[in-house]
Design an enzyme around this catalytic site. Structure first.
Site, PDB file in Angstrom:
ATOM      1  N   SER A 299       0.819  -1.207   0.000  1.00 14.61           N
ATOM      2  CA  SER A 299       0.000   0.000   0.000  1.00 14.61           C
ATOM      3  C   SER A 299       0.858   1.264   0.000  1.00 14.61           C
ATOM      4  O   SER A 299       1.951   1.293   0.581  1.00 14.61           O
ATOM      5  CB  SER A 299      -0.901   0.005   1.242  1.00 14.61           C
TER       6      SER A 299
ATOM      7  N   TYR B 156      -2.458   5.571  -4.485  1.00 18.65           N
ATOM      8  CA  TYR B 156      -3.604   6.470  -4.383  1.00 18.65           C
ATOM      9  C   TYR B 156      -3.311   7.707  -5.218  1.00 18.65           C
ATOM     10  O   TYR B 156      -2.160   8.152  -5.309  1.00 18.65           O
ATOM     11  CB  TYR B 156      -3.843   6.885  -2.928  1.00 18.65           C
TER      12      TYR B 156
ATOM     13  N   THR C 253      -5.832   2.591  -7.006  1.00 18.22           N
ATOM     14  CA  THR C 253      -7.101   2.556  -6.281  1.00 18.22           C
ATOM     15  C   THR C 253      -7.858   3.859  -6.511  1.00 18.22           C
ATOM     16  O   THR C 253      -7.337   4.944  -6.251  1.00 18.22           O
ATOM     17  CB  THR C 253      -6.858   2.352  -4.769  1.00 18.22           C
TER      18      THR C 253
ATOM     19  N   LYS D 142      -8.347  -0.620  -9.354  1.00 23.14           N
ATOM     20  CA  LYS D 142      -9.075  -1.206  -8.222  1.00 23.14           C
ATOM     21  C   LYS D 142     -10.183  -0.252  -7.750  1.00 23.14           C
ATOM     22  O   LYS D 142      -9.965   0.953  -7.659  1.00 23.14           O
ATOM     23  CB  LYS D 142      -8.110  -1.498  -7.071  1.00 23.14           C
TER      24      LYS D 142
ATOM     25  N   HIS E 134     -13.942  -1.680  -1.591  1.00 27.50           N
ATOM     26  CA  HIS E 134     -12.985  -1.353  -0.535  1.00 27.50           C
ATOM     27  C   HIS E 134     -13.284  -2.138   0.748  1.00 27.50           C
ATOM     28  O   HIS E 134     -13.137  -1.626   1.861  1.00 27.50           O
ATOM     29  CB  HIS E 134     -12.982   0.157  -0.250  1.00 27.50           C
TER      30      HIS E 134
END
Length: 383
Positions: free
Chosen positions: A106, A129, A155, A251, A275
């Site tokens: 992440s 992100y 994402t 995603k 999520h």
């Protein structure tokens, strides 16, 4: 204790991790109806049992993005994973590598891209992100390239943070604030405290030291809160695709029109995902949405996540058209319960359940699994 199911690992994890961090993984947003439906909707799908079929020499091996793995399962990106267990991202990545499935790091990890790369020998995936600070985001992509990450997972469903009541009530922060309300809880988790005291990784490793305006934890927290980009659009996706120029996974897809747009922007794969029920509460479950997303696109891989807690869930997703799945909570409970060995155990549990269920449905090779192993499923009607 002998771990036979993911629930066994969850039970142990609850005893070993501070409540605030366990709840961060366990909980969802608002009423948690989507969180519950993600799991419950798998129970609405039933298998077709077959007998007197040769089920010797079985294999669960399958390719994702051109690479063959032991089973079609990837470890999903989980923020703050290193607060579930000291150096959690490194341990999970090592376990995934040893077992033979991809690990996804992440953006909001505790251990940095570089640290995970130093402690593993095979490429992992990196999740990005979309940030307001485009220069920082581009540097993240360059760092992922330098670490030889084999796929970028973009994402798109976190432009604003869903209201997660458990996190608000627990006053979740990183590092965990020592106050009267959680002091006794921390004292009851001595092994967690000991491990965290020994590691230097206790903040967001991909951010701290890489943004000049961040000098302490207060400025770090404020920066993170301000960075999720409410102006996100498909032009941003194209721009990031140009930066990356490698395998791109989008995603957070829950609508056929978004799936088509993602394909137009050059995505190599999609993840049908809400999520984990942590963003828009009241949206459909991922498994119920999978067939219509699969129908909307062609010549690209479709994965899904949300609610997967057994190998049977994995097989149902594959039978309904997914090329693979991502798991989050299932491996995190293993990490919390037993570190690297716990993650390996979670994967072993899932793989054994997947293999046995496939066999009892009369299949030897997961690549031959299709809709015909499903007897009843209300979600095919959407197709």
């Amino acid at each position: 204790m002998e771990y036979l199911t993911i629930d066994d690992l969850k039970y142990k994890a609850k005893k070993k991790v501070p409540k605030a961090f366990h709840d961060y993984v366990r909980s969802g947003s608002w009423t948690e109806i989507t969180l519950k439906n993600n799991s419950n909707d798998f129970q609405k799908i039933s298998f077709r049992q077959r007998v007197a079929v040769d089920i010797s020499n079985r294999t669960t091996k399958k390719s994702l993005l051109g690479v063959e793995y032991k089973m079609p399962v990837a470890l999903a990106p989980v923020g703050s994973l290193g607060m579930q267990r000291a150096d959690g991202e490194i341990l999970a990545a090592q376990a995934a590598e040893g077992f033979g499935v991809p690990f996804t790091l992440s953006t909001m990890s505790i251990c940095s891209i570089e640290e995970v790369a130093r402690n593993t020998s095979k490429p992992f995936w990196f999740q990005l992100y979309v940030m307001r600070d485009h220069d920082f985001a581009k540097r993240l992509v360059e760092r992922a390239k330098a670490a030889q990450c084999s796929a970028l997972v973009l994402t798109l469903d976190l432009q604003i943070l869903g209201q997660r009541h458990a996190d608000i009530r627990n006053g979740l922060s990183i590092p965990l604030k020592i106050k009267l309300s959680n002091l006794f809880d921390l004292l009851s988790k001595p092994s967690w405290c000991y491990q965290m005291a020994r590691t230097k990784n206790r903040t967001f490793g991909n951010v701290m030291g890489h943004v000049k305006d961040i000098t302490n934890l207060n400025s770090l927290t404020k920066w993170v809160q301000d960075q999720f980009d409410t102006r996100l659009n498909w032009d941003d996706v194209k721009r990031i695709k140009d930066w990356w120029r490698g395998k791109l996974i989008i995603k957070g897809i829950m609508d056929p029109d978004d799936a088509k747009m993602a394909q137009k922007c050059g995505a190599d794969a999609l993840v049908v995902s809400n999520h984990g029920g942590r963003q828009l509460d009241g949206v459909n479950s991922s498994i119920s949405t999978l067939p219509e997303i699969k129908k909307a696109v062609s010549n690209m891989e479709v994965l899904m996540d949300g609610g997967i807690s057994s190998g049977q869930d994995i097989l149902k997703a594959i039978a309904m058209g997914a090329e693979g799945v991502m798991i989050g909570r299932s491996f995190v409970y293993g990490l919390s319960a037993g570190g690297k060995e716990g993650v390996t155990k979670s994967l072993e549990i899932l793989n054994k359940e997947l293999d046995m269920t496939m066999a009892l449905c009369g299949r030897r090779d997961i690549k031959d699994v299709g809709r015909d192993i499903i007897k009843d499923c209300p979600f095919f009607e959407k197709n």
